[in-house]
Design a protein around this motif. Structure first.
Motif, PDB file in Angstrom:
ATOM      1  N   SER A 741     -10.125   2.649   7.254  1.00 26.55           N
ATOM      2  CA  SER A 741      -9.317   3.883   6.614  1.00 26.55           C
ATOM      3  C   SER A 741      -9.745   5.299   7.298  1.00 26.55           C
ATOM      4  O   SER A 741      -8.750   6.261   7.493  1.00 26.55           O
ATOM      5  N   ARG A 742     -10.220   5.287   8.907  1.00 26.35           N
ATOM      6  CA  ARG A 742     -10.704   5.897   9.582  1.00 26.35           C
ATOM      7  C   ARG A 742     -10.152   6.709  11.062  1.00 26.35           C
ATOM      8  O   ARG A 742     -10.669   7.086  11.515  1.00 26.35           O
ATOM      9  N   SER A 743      -9.220   5.331  10.772  1.00 27.73           N
ATOM     10  CA  SER A 743      -9.342   4.949  12.319  1.00 27.73           C
ATOM     11  C   SER A 743      -7.357   4.577  12.351  1.00 27.73           C
ATOM     12  O   SER A 743      -6.736   5.288  11.407  1.00 27.73           O
ATOM     13  N   GLU A 744      -7.302   4.385  13.754  1.00 32.37           N
ATOM     14  CA  GLU A 744      -5.971   4.645  13.267  1.00 32.37           C
ATOM     15  C   GLU A 744      -5.548   3.240  13.014  1.00 32.37           C
ATOM     16  O   GLU A 744      -4.179   3.121  13.100  1.00 32.37           O
ATOM     17  N   PHE A 745      -6.581   2.145  12.352  1.00 33.41           N
ATOM     18  CA  PHE A 745      -5.204   1.489  12.163  1.00 33.41           C
ATOM     19  C   PHE A 745      -5.273   1.384  10.686  1.00 33.41           C
ATOM     20  O   PHE A 745      -6.110   0.400   9.752  1.00 33.41           O
ATOM     21  N   ASP A 747      -3.232   0.880   7.910  1.00 35.35           N
ATOM     22  CA  ASP A 747      -2.754   0.254   7.263  1.00 35.35           C
ATOM     23  C   ASP A 747      -3.200  -1.811   7.688  1.00 35.35           C
ATOM     24  O   ASP A 747      -2.084  -2.179   6.476  1.00 35.35           O
ATOM     25  N   GLU A 748      -3.904  -2.272   8.350  1.00 41.84           N
ATOM     26  CA  GLU A 748      -4.933  -2.366   8.286  1.00 41.84           C
ATOM     27  C   GLU A 748      -5.846  -2.978   6.392  1.00 41.84           C
ATOM     28  O   GLU A 748      -6.164  -4.243   5.972  1.00 41.84           O
ATOM     29  N   VAL A 749      -5.521  -1.590   5.948  1.00 39.92           N
ATOM     30  CA  VAL A 749      -6.538  -1.521   4.841  1.00 39.92           C
ATOM     31  C   VAL A 749      -6.629  -2.304   3.445  1.00 39.92           C
ATOM     32  O   VAL A 749      -6.031  -2.836   3.384  1.00 39.92           O
ATOM     33  N   GLU A 750      -4.619  -2.358   3.927  1.00 39.85           N
ATOM     34  CA  GLU A 750      -3.576  -2.829   2.960  1.00 39.85           C
ATOM     35  C   GLU A 750      -4.161  -4.645   2.635  1.00 39.85           C
ATOM     36  O   GLU A 750      -4.299  -4.903   1.523  1.00 39.85           O
ATOM     37  N   GLU A 751      -4.330  -4.711   3.932  1.00 33.41           N
ATOM     38  CA  GLU A 751      -4.339  -6.235   4.235  1.00 33.41           C
ATOM     39  C   GLU A 751      -5.659  -6.514   3.254  1.00 33.41           C
ATOM     40  O   GLU A 751      -5.885  -8.035   2.470  1.00 33.41           O
ATOM     41  N   ILE A 752      -6.667  -6.084   3.980  1.00 33.77           N
ATOM     42  CA  ILE A 752      -8.465  -6.323   3.132  1.00 33.77           C
ATOM     43  C   ILE A 752      -8.223  -5.954   1.771  1.00 33.77           C
ATOM     44  O   ILE A 752      -8.635  -6.863   1.407  1.00 33.77           O
ATOM     45  N   ILE A 753      -7.365  -5.139   1.084  1.00 28.85           N
ATOM     46  CA  ILE A 753      -7.115  -5.118  -0.406  1.00 28.85           C
ATOM     47  C   ILE A 753      -7.021  -6.133  -0.957  1.00 28.85           C
ATOM     48  O   ILE A 753      -7.348  -6.720  -1.477  1.00 28.85           O
ATOM     49  N   LEU A 754      -6.036  -6.274  -0.145  1.00 28.58           N
ATOM     50  CA  LEU A 754      -5.391  -7.985  -0.681  1.00 28.58           C
ATOM     51  C   LEU A 754      -6.498  -9.069  -0.511  1.00 28.58           C
ATOM     52  O   LEU A 754      -6.127 -10.233  -1.529  1.00 28.58           O
ATOM     53  N   ILE A 755      -6.827  -9.539   0.644  1.00 28.65           N
ATOM     54  CA  ILE A 755      -8.154 -10.432   0.682  1.00 28.65           C
ATOM     55  C   ILE A 755      -8.713 -10.478  -0.333  1.00 28.65           C
ATOM     56  O   ILE A 755      -9.367 -11.185  -1.150  1.00 28.65           O
ATOM     57  N   LEU A 756      -9.790  -8.639  -1.239  1.00 32.27           N
ATOM     58  CA  LEU A 756     -10.502  -8.679  -2.200  1.00 32.27           C
ATOM     59  C   LEU A 756      -9.630  -9.464  -3.796  1.00 32.27           C
ATOM     60  O   LEU A 756     -10.208  -9.705  -3.959  1.00 32.27           O
TER      61      LEU A 756
END
Length: 784
Positions: A741-745, A747-756
């Motif tokens: 969330s504090r980096s350039e990636f 958009d990958e946070v949404e993928e992590i939320i989906l995994i959770l």
């Protein structure tokens, strides 16, 4: 009865046995050996014809071997030494005078004199009983004087020695020792004899006479016993004849008395009494005859009844056919059992050969993989410490390690080319099974397998189809079940059929490999279809009996198929191979789910199979999983060999993780969570993820881990917290989301939320969204 006939027993030569008075001496070959007729006793001493004096008493006539032989042999023994000493064959006359014997015995040695004294006493005692009155018997005083004279002679040690000097020396020493008792203390001056004292000729002759006397005594005792026995038999015969004569005389006398006794009166006899007795006798005979007639009629009826029964049985076609059918089934089953007993040894040998071949191949793959992993890891470890091993930055690699690394790279290149040709571009390095064989090894394997399959075809090539074809065998029992269902079910045929078909099914399973995707399924096998058809044709009316036939297939699977499948799991299955695991799961589902009709019967074999599966996967996790940890500076370079090796090992561990969770539905959830989550995910995979830099690759790996988890574990809609074994994985996801969330990636946070959300970690997802003010992601939780 006054005289007994002469008895001729076996005769002995004079030189080897006890001689008697009737034997001839060497000087008189013409003398007769037989006794003369009983007559008056001859006067004079006994010679050649020895027993003439004894023959004077008619009732004591002796043959060649009588009681008198003991007495005669004792004198012959005393005369043997003088005759031998003289060396002539002239026979000396023997006299009854005991003094002559005593005088001759004075010249014997000390040892022979004792024996001769005994023989003289015995001869004297016997002479009193056997000799006639003409013989002069010495009195006690004479005998006592003779004994005293013999003892004095012994004390003087008077004998003739051949060695005069030696004998005189010894006798002189003895006399000196007797005269001078003080000289006994001078032992060193005595002459000590170290050899036995030589015997004189007279001593040897006396010893030989003594041996002959002993033999004569034994034979004389036997003759005495024989004579006593004959006398007893003669007394018995005489006594019996006398008693018989007395009885005859008594009977004759009594008959004469009765015959001439006129005082005896008889009852009056008339015709009425005779007629009455005859009528009584006739009545008894008639009754006996009538009882015999009744018995005869009964036996005739029994015979007729037996004949009619035999005719009824012979005329009854059904009974005859039934007997014929049972007899034919008995013979058929006996021949079938004999055939299978003969072939079972060959079947076991072929099974063992195929199992050995497959085991050798599996061990080759496993050993090669472990050796390659060891050498590659060592090589990379040495490469990371090259500054310590070499000053110029280069280090040498041994030839074996270099050859192994080249082989590994060669196989990887071939697999990559094959994937490109097939259009598979999403393959990850490390997920390949690496089970390729060289052309030479493949040719040898196929040749050995072909030879085994040829032997399989030859097992029953000399057997008729009725004894090796499962369908024909079941047809025989089906006929029995249709014709005589009661006897069929009473014989428990449903329990016998699986045992009879076991060798035949094992032959068909020799070429069956449940680890191959193209292997034949159980339902497509000929034996499976034949057994199913036999079960479907069972009698429907008798539900209880038909249910026993319904268990035949499950029993065959449990007793024959499951043990073979268990051997494949324990020794041949590679849990890292997805193809082997998928094929094995397919066959296990057919066996454990669709054909477990009898829970009690399936329980043991099923539990053994499941235990072997769990044990093999535990061993794979412990032996085959290795994920090294390198510095992040080295791992961040994706082209470095360290990074590539770590990636391959991570995907290899993830592959095993997926294969373990494929057993969902067959193994319990607790077992899978312990193996997959506790031993593999938390111990190896999470550590490798923590060592990696957060980014798209890490999120991709987390997605793959979540995709392997069974959906059945998260079906409960009320779940707000995931299962406990996923706690470390959820914590890693939250840490990665914070960093991303504090980096350039971002958009990958949404993928992590989906995994959770997928793993039901809803509370953790809501906390993260609220903390980072990601309100646009709340819709993901609500949609779930």
């Amino acid at each position: 009865m006054a005289h007994r006939p002469t008895r001729n027993f076996r005769r002995r030569a004079a030189d080897s046995s006890d001689s008697d008075g009737a034997e001839e001496s060497p000087a008189e070959p013409g003398t007769s050996r037989e006794l003369t007729a009983p007559g008056p006793a001859e006067e004079g001493p006994p010679s050649g014809g020895g027993r003439a004096q004894v023959a004077g008493r008619p009732h004591r006539v002796r043959g060649p071997r009588g009681r008198g032989r003991v007495w005669a042999s004792s004198r012959r023994a005393t005369e043997a030494a003088p005759r031998a000493d003289q060396g002539s064959g002239v026979q000396e006359s023997r006299t009854v005078d005991v003094s002559t014997d005593e005088e001759d015995e004075i010249h014997h040695s000390s040892e022979s004199k004792d024996d001769q004294g005994l023989s003289s006493d015995s001869a004297s005692s016997l002479g009193e009983k056997e000799l006639p009155s003409a013989v002069e018997i010495p009195d006690a005083a004479f005998i006592q004087a003779a004994r005293r004279k013999r003892e004095l002679t012994r004390m003087q040690d008077d004998y003739i020695s051949l060695d005069v000097e030696h004998a005189s020396t010894i006798s002189g020493m003895q006399k000196e020792s007797e005269d001078d008792p003080e000289s006994e203390s001078d032992d060193h001056e005595k002459r000590i004899p170290f050899t036995l004292k030589p015997q004189t000729l007279r001593q040897r002759m006396v010893e030989e006479s003594k041996n002959r006397y002993e033999e004569t005594s034994e034979e004389s005792q036997e003759d005495e016993k024989q004579d006593i026995w004959v006398q007893q038999q003669m007394r018995k015969a005489v006594k019996i004849i006398e008693e018989r004569d007395i009885d005859l005389s008594h009977s004759c006398g009594s008959s004469k008395v009765k015959k001439f006794d006129t005082s005896i009166s008889f009852p009056p006899v008339n015709l009425e009494i005779i007629k009455k007795q005859l009528n009584t006798r006739l009545t008894l005979l008639q009754e006996t005859h009538r009882s015999h007639l009744r018995e005869y009629e009964k036996y005739v009826q029994d015979v007729k009844s037996s004949k009619s029964t035999i005719q009824n049985l012979e005329s009854s076609s059904n009974q005859a056919l039934n007997c014929k059918f049972y007899k034919s089934m008995k013979i058929y089953v006996e021949n079938l059992i004999d055939c299978l007993n003969e072939k079972i040894i060959n079947i076991q040998e072929i099974e063992s050969s195929m199992h050995t071949l497959l085991l050798k191949q599996a061990m080759t793959f496993m050993k090669r993989r472990q050796d390659e992993l060891k050498h590659e890891s060592t090589y990379l470890q040495q490469l990371s410490h090259k500054d310590e091993t070499s000053t110029n930055g280069n280090f040498t690699v041994d030839e074996k390690t270099q050859w192994i690394l080249e082989e590994i790279e060669s196989r990887r290149t071939k697999r990559k080319q094959a994937r490109v040709l097939s259009g598979n571009y999403n393959h990850q390095e490390g997920t390949s099974s690496d089970d390729e064989l060289s052309s030479t090894e493949m040719i040898d394997f196929q040749k050995s397998q072909g030879d085994i399959l040829q032997d399989q075809k030859k097992v029953f090539e000399d057997v008729h189809d009725d004894f090796c074809n499962i369908q024909n065998i079941l047809l025989k029992f089906q006929q029995w079940r249709e014709k005589f269902p009661d006897s069929y079910y009473e014989a428990f045929i449903s329990l016998c059929i699986p045992k009879l078909l076991n060798p035949l099914i094992r032959v068909q399973l020799i070429d069956w490999n449940p680890l191959k995707l193209d292997s034949t399924g159980l339902k497509e096998m000929p034996w499976f279809k034949s057994v199913e058809e036999f079960m479907d044709n069972s009698v429907e009316d008798s539900t209880k009996e038909s249910s026993s036939d319904k268990k035949i297939l499950s029993t065959i699977i449990n007793k024959t198929v499951v043990p073979r499948l268990t051997d494949f799991v324990e020794f041949l299955w590679d849990p890292l191979s997805t193809s082997q695991t998928t094929s094995l799961i397919t066959h296990c589902k057919v066996i454990l789910e669709e054909h477990s009709t009898c829970e009690n019967e399936v329980s043991k074999s099923k539990q053994d199979l499941l235990k072997s599966i769990v044990s093999r996967m535990k061993r794979a996790v412990e032996d085959d999983i290795f994920i090294p940890l390198y510095p992040k500076s080295v791992v961040e370079n994706k082209t470095s060999p360290h990074s590539k090796f770590q990636e391959r090992q991570f995907w290899s561990g993830l592959k095993l993780f997926r294969n373990i969770l494929l057993w969902n539905g067959l193994l319990t959830d607790d077992t899978l969570q312990e193996l997959g989550l506790g031993k593999l995910l938390n111990r190896y995979l999470i550590i490798a993820l923590l060592n990696a830099t957060p980014g798209p690759d890490v999120v991709k790996k987390c997605n793959q881990v979540a995709a392997c988890l069974p959906e059945k574990w998260f079906e409960n809609s009320a779940m707000r917290t995931s299962i406990p074994q996923l706690g470390n994985f959820i914590q890693f996801l939250l840490q990665s989301a914070h960093k991303l969330s504090r980096s350039e990636f971002r958009d990958e946070v949404e993928e992590i939320i989906l995994i959770l959300v997928k793993i039901k970690a809803l509370n953790q997802a809501e906390s993260f969204i609220g903390e980072h003010h990601l309100d646009h992601l709340k819709s993901l939780i609500k949609e779930d």
